[in-house]
Motif scaffolding. Sequence first.
Motif, mmCIF file in Angstrom:
data_model
loop_
_atom_site.group_PDB
_atom_site.id
_atom_site.type_symbol
_atom_site.label_atom_id
_atom_site.label_comp_id
_atom_site.label_asym_id
_atom_site.label_seq_id
_atom_site.Cartn_x
_atom_site.Cartn_y
_atom_site.Cartn_z
ATOM 1 N N ARG A 152 0.788 -1.235 -0.150
ATOM 2 C CA ARG A 152 -0.214 0.095 -0.033
ATOM 3 C C ARG A 152 0.800 1.152 0.005
ATOM 4 N NH1 ARG A 152 -3.085 -3.010 3.756
ATOM 5 N NH2 ARG A 152 -5.556 -3.538 3.072
ATOM 6 N N HIS A 155 4.411 3.296 -3.091
ATOM 7 C CA HIS A 155 4.591 4.411 -3.995
ATOM 8 C C HIS A 155 5.322 5.452 -3.352
ATOM 9 C CE1 HIS A 155 1.004 5.144 -1.881
ATOM 10 N NE2 HIS A 155 1.020 6.443 -1.847
ATOM 11 N N GLU A 250 1.863 3.203 -16.593
ATOM 12 C CA GLU A 250 0.515 3.275 -17.027
ATOM 13 C C GLU A 250 0.620 3.148 -18.608
ATOM 14 O OE1 GLU A 250 -1.755 6.503 -14.364
ATOM 15 O OE2 GLU A 250 -0.251 6.808 -15.674
ATOM 16 N N SER A 342 3.963 9.189 -13.876
ATOM 17 C CA SER A 342 3.305 7.709 -14.453
ATOM 18 C C SER A 342 3.682 6.534 -13.800
ATOM 19 C CB SER A 342 3.461 7.506 -15.975
ATOM 20 O OG SER A 342 2.690 6.254 -16.457
ATOM 21 N N ARG A 345 2.203 6.656 -10.274
ATOM 22 C CA ARG A 345 0.844 6.222 -10.120
ATOM 23 C C ARG A 345 0.715 4.644 -10.379
ATOM 24 N NH1 ARG A 345 0.217 11.181 -13.425
ATOM 25 N NH2 ARG A 345 0.269 9.777 -15.186
ATOM 26 N N TRP A 346 1.480 4.316 -11.388
ATOM 27 C CA TRP A 346 1.558 2.747 -11.599
ATOM 28 C C TRP A 346 1.886 2.063 -10.140
ATOM 29 C CZ3 TRP A 346 -0.680 -0.501 -14.431
ATOM 30 C CH2 TRP A 346 -0.093 -2.092 -14.282
ATOM 31 N N ARG A 348 1.430 3.071 -7.161
ATOM 32 C CA ARG A 348 0.125 3.202 -6.178
ATOM 33 C C ARG A 348 -0.944 2.226 -6.661
ATOM 34 N NH1 ARG A 348 -2.034 7.548 -3.095
ATOM 35 N NH2 ARG A 348 -0.450 8.785 -3.551
ATOM 36 N N GLU A 349 -1.152 2.078 -7.870
ATOM 37 C CA GLU A 349 -2.136 1.137 -8.545
ATOM 38 C C GLU A 349 -1.769 -0.042 -8.025
ATOM 39 O OE1 GLU A 349 -5.361 -0.408 -10.266
ATOM 40 O OE2 GLU A 349 -4.904 1.734 -9.882
ATOM 41 N N ARG A 352 -2.465 -1.120 -4.557
ATOM 42 C CA ARG A 352 -3.874 -1.463 -3.869
ATOM 43 C C ARG A 352 -4.021 -2.758 -3.695
ATOM 44 N NH1 ARG A 352 -5.151 3.110 -7.672
ATOM 45 N NH2 ARG A 352 -5.708 4.932 -6.406
#
Length: 360
Positions: A152, A155, A250, A342, A345-346, A348-349, A352
């Motif tokens: 989690r 990032h 991404e 990018s 963000r990847w 972080r994705e 999850r």
Amino acid sequence: MSVQVDDTTARLSALWRSVLPSAAEIRRARRRLHTKATVIAVLVALSYWVLVISSSGFWLRIGSAGVLVGLLIAVATNIMHDANHGAFSRWAWVNRLASYTGDALGASSWLWRFKHNTLHHGSTNVEGVDSDILQAPIARLAPGQEWKPWHRLQHIYLWPLYGFMTLKNVLFGDLTNLIKAEIGEQALRRKPKLTTVLGVITGKLAHITWALVIPILFNPWWAVILFYVAMSWLVGFSLAVIFQVAHCVEGVEFVDESTPHRGRDFIPHQLATTKNVATTVPVLGPAFRWLVGGLDHQIEHHLAPRLPHTVYRSVGTRFQAGCGAIGVEYREHPGMWSAVRSHGRWLREMGRPVPALPGA
């Protein structure tokens, strides 16, 4: 559908053949590469002398340390990388000699060729094979990898950890791979010979000699250790980010080992799993392009790794235009900052929690 896919694959293959450089282009590109490598080597020697041996003032030494960090990155991306792909020279012995710059930087060129050339290039973003996307259990970089609760926050915590990649390889990473005879989940294709092991150890000793032993002869040991760790972190962080933004971002695809990705499927696979970085910003763009040694054109590099990186820009311009003409997506970040965001963000994705399957 299969007829359409086959037609697109055939057109891509024909397009790629049509944009490849001529023999004259390759000769000119290789001359530029050798000139560039010479400039880098001279500047490395000069900045090293100012930082380590001269009696220069504190701020001049700080400045030379910053310059040396950039130059060491350039050695890795412009000289070592090309040489390990056989692209630095048309002579194999010259490539092998230049590849030892990787050992001087603290990483085994022998292991690099298997990890990078075979596992990464041959199976880009193929989960379970491409060791570049395997950082378990510290990080989850691909959808098919196991999720852990600490992901989690990956990032946040992964960025500073990137900087220690170089130090890890120097201290134990390469030696552990040799002892286990595997990298990631893949066994080495040939067992390391005694001469190979001795060569890796010799490379580590060479790195320690120029980076620590010689500096300690001229400077306080604590200052040498401090500068070494800081500079090693900056080099490791920069190299990790340069490579990550091409594949762990991404808009690119990750596949399992059963997905066709070689032979006639190789070009479509590389276009789907790789993303270039545009360098159109004045001054900063060319400077970044010079520093990363063609790694802003990862698509072209993966399709023709034995070409000198100094030819990738012209090949990439032709290939990108051709892909647009036949309606094939050519993935490219608008710039380096966009690429870094990018990747963030990847991370972080991928951090999850993975939803549980029905009935599990």
